[in-house]
Write a protein that holds these residues in place. Structure first.
Motif, PDB file in Angstrom:
ATOM      1  N   SER A   1      25.950 -78.458  12.183  1.00 51.91           N
ATOM      2  CA  SER A   1      24.522 -78.339  11.837  1.00 51.91           C
ATOM      3  C   SER A   1      24.060 -76.879  11.822  1.00 51.91           C
ATOM      4  N   ARG A   2      24.926 -75.956  12.218  1.00 51.88           N
ATOM      5  CA  ARG A   2      24.547 -74.525  12.181  1.00 51.88           C
ATOM      6  C   ARG A   2      24.664 -74.022  10.748  1.00 51.88           C
ATOM      7  N   ALA A   3      23.630 -74.282   9.964  1.00 51.46           N
ATOM      8  CA  ALA A   3      23.718 -74.124   8.513  1.00 51.46           C
ATOM      9  C   ALA A   3      23.296 -72.748   8.008  1.00 51.46           C
ATOM     10  N   TYR A   4      22.294 -72.157   8.643  1.00 56.40           N
ATOM     11  CA  TYR A   4      21.792 -70.873   8.155  1.00 56.40           C
ATOM     12  C   TYR A   4      21.970 -69.808   9.233  1.00 56.40           C
ATOM     13  N   VAL A   5      22.595 -68.713   8.803  1.00 54.39           N
ATOM     14  CA  VAL A   5      22.985 -67.685   9.758  1.00 54.39           C
ATOM     15  C   VAL A   5      22.235 -66.386   9.439  1.00 54.39           C
ATOM     16  N   VAL A   6      21.611 -65.810  10.462  1.00 58.08           N
ATOM     17  CA  VAL A   6      20.895 -64.544  10.281  1.00 58.08           C
ATOM     18  C   VAL A   6      21.547 -63.492  11.174  1.00 58.08           C
ATOM     19  N   PRO A   7      22.284 -62.552  10.590  1.00 57.35           N
ATOM     20  CA  PRO A   7      22.924 -61.521  11.416  1.00 57.35           C
ATOM     21  C   PRO A   7      22.093 -60.246  11.537  1.00 57.35           C
ATOM     22  N   SER A   8      22.253 -59.560  12.669  1.00 56.92           N
ATOM     23  CA  SER A   8      21.754 -58.193  12.824  1.00 56.92           C
ATOM     24  C   SER A   8      22.831 -57.230  12.313  1.00 56.92           C
ATOM     25  N   ALA A   9      22.570 -55.958  12.440  1.00 59.43           N
ATOM     26  CA  ALA A   9      23.585 -54.947  12.133  1.00 59.43           C
ATOM     27  C   ALA A   9      24.496 -54.791  13.352  1.00 59.43           C
ATOM     28  N   PRO A  10      25.720 -54.271  13.171  1.00 50.81           N
ATOM     29  CA  PRO A  10      26.598 -54.099  14.330  1.00 50.81           C
ATOM     30  C   PRO A  10      25.944 -53.218  15.412  1.00 50.81           C
ATOM     31  N   GLY A  11      25.970 -53.717  16.631  1.00 50.31           N
ATOM     32  CA  GLY A  11      25.355 -52.989  17.741  1.00 50.31           C
ATOM     33  C   GLY A  11      26.385 -52.161  18.489  1.00 50.31           C
ATOM     34  N   LYS A  12      26.097 -51.905  19.762  1.00 52.24           N
ATOM     35  CA  LYS A  12      27.002 -51.060  20.562  1.00 52.24           C
ATOM     36  C   LYS A  12      28.229 -51.855  20.997  1.00 52.24           C
ATOM     37  N   ARG A  13      29.397 -51.218  20.900  1.00 54.88           N
ATOM     38  CA  ARG A  13      30.628 -51.867  21.354  1.00 54.88           C
ATOM     39  C   ARG A  13      30.878 -51.594  22.822  1.00 54.88           C
ATOM     40  N   PHE A  14      30.340 -50.510  23.296  1.00 55.55           N
ATOM     41  CA  PHE A  14      30.521 -50.115  24.698  1.00 55.55           C
ATOM     42  C   PHE A  14      29.364 -49.202  25.069  1.00 55.55           C
ATOM     43  N   ASP A  15      29.186 -48.985  26.378  1.00 59.18           N
ATOM     44  CA  ASP A  15      28.123 -48.081  26.824  1.00 59.18           C
ATOM     45  C   ASP A  15      28.306 -46.720  26.173  1.00 59.18           C
ATOM     46  N   GLY A  16      27.249 -46.176  25.651  1.00 60.33           N
ATOM     47  CA  GLY A  16      27.371 -44.851  25.040  1.00 60.33           C
ATOM     48  C   GLY A  16      27.679 -44.911  23.556  1.00 60.33           C
ATOM     49  N   ASP A  17      28.001 -46.087  23.037  1.00 62.04           N
ATOM     50  CA  ASP A  17      28.244 -46.231  21.603  1.00 62.04           C
ATOM     51  C   ASP A  17      26.899 -46.157  20.862  1.00 62.04           C
ATOM     52  N   THR A  18      26.951 -45.976  19.525  1.00 62.16           N
ATOM     53  CA  THR A  18      25.708 -45.908  18.748  1.00 62.16           C
ATOM     54  C   THR A  18      25.596 -47.128  17.851  1.00 62.16           C
ATOM     55  N   LYS A  19      24.400 -47.705  17.805  1.00 59.44           N
ATOM     56  CA  LYS A  19      24.159 -48.838  16.912  1.00 59.44           C
ATOM     57  C   LYS A  19      24.202 -48.368  15.463  1.00 59.44           C
ATOM     58  N   VAL A  20      24.695 -49.224  14.585  1.00 60.13           N
ATOM     59  CA  VAL A  20      24.732 -48.844  13.171  1.00 60.13           C
ATOM     60  C   VAL A  20      23.321 -48.528  12.649  1.00 60.13           C
ATOM     61  N   THR A  21      22.325 -49.287  13.112  1.00 62.89           N
ATOM     62  CA  THR A  21      20.947 -49.018  12.648  1.00 62.89           C
ATOM     63  C   THR A  21      20.535 -47.576  12.982  1.00 62.89           C
ATOM     64  N   ASP A  22      20.923 -47.108  14.170  1.00 63.61           N
ATOM     65  CA  ASP A  22      20.572 -45.723  14.530  1.00 63.61           C
ATOM     66  C   ASP A  22      21.333 -44.725  13.660  1.00 63.61           C
ATOM     67  N   LEU A  23      22.578 -45.068  13.329  1.00 56.93           N
ATOM     68  CA  LEU A  23      23.341 -44.191  12.423  1.00 56.93           C
ATOM     69  C   LEU A  23      22.657 -44.136  11.055  1.00 56.93           C
ATOM     70  N   LEU A  24      22.127 -45.284  10.642  1.00 66.22           N
ATOM     71  CA  LEU A  24      21.474 -45.329   9.325  1.00 66.22           C
ATOM     72  C   LEU A  24      20.178 -44.518   9.301  1.00 66.22           C
ATOM     73  N   TYR A  25      19.450 -44.541  10.412  1.00 68.84           N
ATOM     74  CA  TYR A  25      18.257 -43.680  10.471  1.00 68.84           C
ATOM     75  C   TYR A  25      18.691 -42.205  10.408  1.00 68.84           C
ATOM     76  N   ALA A  26      19.780 -41.879  11.081  1.00 73.12           N
ATOM     77  CA  ALA A  26      20.282 -40.498  11.037  1.00 73.12           C
ATOM     78  C   ALA A  26      20.703 -40.134   9.604  1.00 73.12           C
ATOM     79  N   LEU A  27      21.297 -41.103   8.933  1.00 70.80           N
ATOM     80  CA  LEU A  27      21.715 -40.880   7.544  1.00 70.80           C
ATOM     81  C   LEU A  27      20.500 -40.587   6.662  1.00 70.80           C
TER      82      LEU A  27
END
Ligand code: ASP
Length: 440
Positions: free
Chosen positions: A30-56
């Motif tokens: 029944s899990r029919a519709y999926v809404v994903p975020s952007a890749p987040g932090k993999r470990f402490d100190g990592d950067t979220k992709v969204t933050d990289l995109l703002y930097a871009l």
């Protein structure tokens, strides 16, 4: 049964997390519709992709070299694609377009939105679901606010004949035909919109904690989880700082009576927290949750016989409105009125507000006190329970915390307590202790 499932950035930070997500989705048809975020932090100190995109975006806007940031972002996605062994899949065309558009006409919302856009492409491919671009179905008005009705209609119409789809979170289309995003964490809102539009039975919001906790884990070690919470309780708690779900994410489902279930991608066996319209489920404790914030101040207005002056309150509040300041609470006595405001909103305008109050109501005294913390003790169970307030105040007295303000609305859903900033953590611990640990 139809479910909309939203996965946060930490649930999609790398290929291993993607696999967990796919397992969760496949475990329940029944899990029919999926809404994903952007890749987040993999470990402490990592950067979220969204933050990289703002930097871009900033690089592009300065006319600088986008290369290094773009490479970092590209490698985040490539790592996921390789890890999932999607051998005949590539995002090269999408990246080429992003680069070209940012060079030509750099826009911050467009840049930021690409995190979920790209992730949804991978997810759709990995699951074998259809990709539906949020820009086709989610609309913002001239002021950047969601156009709810139009959006709901468009999402429902689009998904009517698509039994399984991935819809990227966080963004939609602005009035001017340009991409707009919600505020940070806004994929929660997209999930809620989709759930409301397709009249889902449940909106599952998957994250990296097993739901809401009774108190902030930065103050209380391993606090207990909340099983069930009503929308109204949640509003009170999230307003006062409990953050697991975006504040605006409850509105689209609330209107449809759809429950939200907060779940943990790393512990799918946990039931998580249910957020519901109304429930006869008693919470395990008298209170549902405690939350709070520091940094408030009070403006006390004293004037003899103020109680007999019609329109006094309105004129006082006018002084705040004139200066664009919203107030939090307003406890009052016969000859006094106290307006509680956010320190950082108020501080640089305080003298203007005071002179406006003098102009409008000619008070005897105006006094400002700062460094106030507010604590909300929230619980639908408090209404039917004698002595809740008494327990809170005796616990605070034992902990040697001086109570500077009390405000209980007539809904009896919450009690707001003002204490000095420096007493904040102690006060939260004392309240948690009395209701959850010792339950005295
Ligand atoms: N990726 C966006 C953010 O980091 C939106 C979201 O994750 O909900 O804020």
């Amino acid at each position: 049964m139809k479910k909309v499932v939203k996965f946060g950035g930490s649930s999609l930070a790398d290929a291993g997390q993607f696999r967990k997500v796919a397992d969760i989705i496949h475990a329940d048809p029944s899990r029919a519709y999926v809404v994903p975020s952007a890749p987040g932090k993999r470990f402490d100190g990592d950067t979220k992709v969204t933050d990289l995109l703002y930097a871009l975006y900033h690089k592009a806007a300065e006319g600088g070299d986008m290369g290094p940031v773009l490479d970092t972002i590209r490698s985040r996605y490539q790592e996921i694609i390789d890890g999932l062994q999607l051998t005949d899949f590539s995002l090269d065309d999408q990246f080429a377009e992003i680069e070209a558009r940012l060079k030509e006409d750099p826009q911050s919302d467009y840049a930021a939105s690409r995190g979920e856009f790209l992730n949804a492409h991978i997810m759709a491919r990995y699951l074998g679901y259809e990709f539906v671009d949020a820009a086709e179905v989610i609309f913002f008005d001239e002021d950047g606010n969601l156009e709810s009705k139009r959006t709901k209609k468009a999402v429902a119409a689009k998904l009517e004949n698509i039994p399984r789809a991935v819809i990227p979170g966080f963004y939609g289309m602005g009035h001017d035909g340009k991409i707009r995003t919600f505020s940070r964490g806004g994929s929660d809102i997209t999930g809620s919109i989709v759930a409301g539009a397709v009249k889902a039975d449940v909106y599952e919001n998957w994250t990296d904690v097993s739901g809401f906790m009774v108190a902030d884990p930065r103050i209380i070690k391993d606090p207990v989880n909340i099983d069930t919470i009503t929308y109204r309780e949640l509003r009170e708690l999230s307003y006062m700082g409990a953050s697991v779900l975006h504040e605006d994410a409850i509105f689209p489902v609330r209107g449809e009576g759809i429950p939200i279930n907060i779940r943990n991608t790393n512990k799918p066996e946990d039931d998580g927290t249910w957020i519901v319209e109304s429930t006869c489920q008693k919470s395990g404790y008298v209170i549902t949750g405690i939350a709070g914030k520091k940094g408030f101040c009070t403006v006390l207005i004293y004037k003899a016989l103020m109680n007999a002056e019609v329109g006094f309150g309105r004129r006082v509040l006018q002084a705040f409105e004139d200066n664009g300041i919203s107030f939090e609470h307003m406890p009052s006595g016969i000859d006094t009125m106290t307006v509680v405001v956010h320190e950082d909103e108020f501080m640089h305008k305080e003298q203007k507000v005071i002179s406006a109050i003098h102009r409008y109501v000619q008070p005897d005294v105006v006094e400002i006190e700062s460094d106030l913390a507010l604590i909300a003790v929230v619980g639908r169970g408090m209404k039917s329970m004698r002595g809740t307030a008494g327990r809170i105040f005796s616990a605070l007295a034992h902990a040697k915390v001086n109570v500077r303000m009390i405000d209980q609305g007539s809904s009896e859903l919450n009690i707001i307590i003002g204490v000095a900033n420096e007493d904040f953590e102690n006060a939260v611990r004392a309240i948690y202790d009395i209701f959850v640990v010792t339950q005295l």
